[in-house]
Design a protein around this motif. Structure first.
Motif, PDB file in Angstrom:
ATOM      1  N   PHE A  60       0.849  -1.184   0.000  1.00  0.00           N
ATOM      2  CA  PHE A  60       0.000   0.000   0.000  1.00  0.00           C
ATOM      3  C   PHE A  60       0.882   1.230   0.000  1.00  0.00           C
ATOM      4  N   SER A  66       4.652   4.456   2.368  1.00  0.00           N
ATOM      5  CA  SER A  66       4.213   3.150   1.881  1.00  0.00           C
ATOM      6  C   SER A  66       4.530   2.081   2.915  1.00  0.00           C
ATOM      7  N   PRO A 101      -1.875   3.884   4.732  1.00  0.00           N
ATOM      8  CA  PRO A 101      -1.759   2.424   4.747  1.00  0.00           C
ATOM      9  C   PRO A 101      -1.872   1.823   6.156  1.00  0.00           C
TER      10      PRO A 101
END
Length: 168
Positions: A60, A66, A101
């Protein structure tokens, strides 16, 4: 027709059983035929999970930040274990976090614990948040430290858990 379909299934089972590696083409063909991941793993004797195959691949991303498959798996399992250890099972887990995320990882953590998650967006109107809390009566909420005060405004007295502490 039926015999042809049956023969295709048998052929795929043989191909999976004899494959040295489950590449994406073989995996996709097996999935299109209706094979479940667990069946593919059992027939091939190989682990096909993304965490084991691609631990460092981005799972993600927001563009700025990330998380890899390994990070998502490890943190979600840690959250799930913490919720289960605290006695939460088959009940709502409110997740009040920014869109990131880590929020998805918190959702997965609730599922690992055997609970269900209820995402609350920081931009939701207060009356909607209140309705959700009044309807579900959640005993626990996971937050990223910036939004957890809003449920306290209308008398919620459940347990607040900080994402960073749970996922550590």
């Amino acid at each position: 027709f039926f015999l042809h379909k049956f023969q295709n299934i048998i052929d795929m089972e043989k191909e999976l059983a004899s494959a040295e590696k489950i590449d994406s083409d073989l995996y996709i063909r097996a999935k299109k035929m209706g094979f479940l991941d667990k069946t593919i793993e059992q027939l091939s004797g190989k682990d096909i999970s993304a965490v084991k195959r691609l631990p460092d691949k981005i799972a993600f991303s927001t563009g700025d930040d990330s998380m890899t498959f390994r990070q998502v798996y490890d943190q979600a399992r840690a959250i799930g274990c913490a919720l289960a250890a605290a006695g939460f099972y088959r009940e709502p887990v409110v997740v009040i976090m920014e869109r990131h995320p880590r929020a998805i990882t918190a959702f997965l953590g609730a599922l690992y614990a055997g609970c269900f998650y209820v995402p609350i967006d920081e931009e939701m109107p207060r009356h909607r948040v209140r309705l959700i809390f009044d309807s579900l009566k959640p005993q626990v909420a996971i937050g990223d430290g910036m939004v957890l005060e809003s449920p306290r405004e209308f008398g919620w007295d459940g347990q607040e858990l900080q994402y960073d502490r749970l996922a550590a």
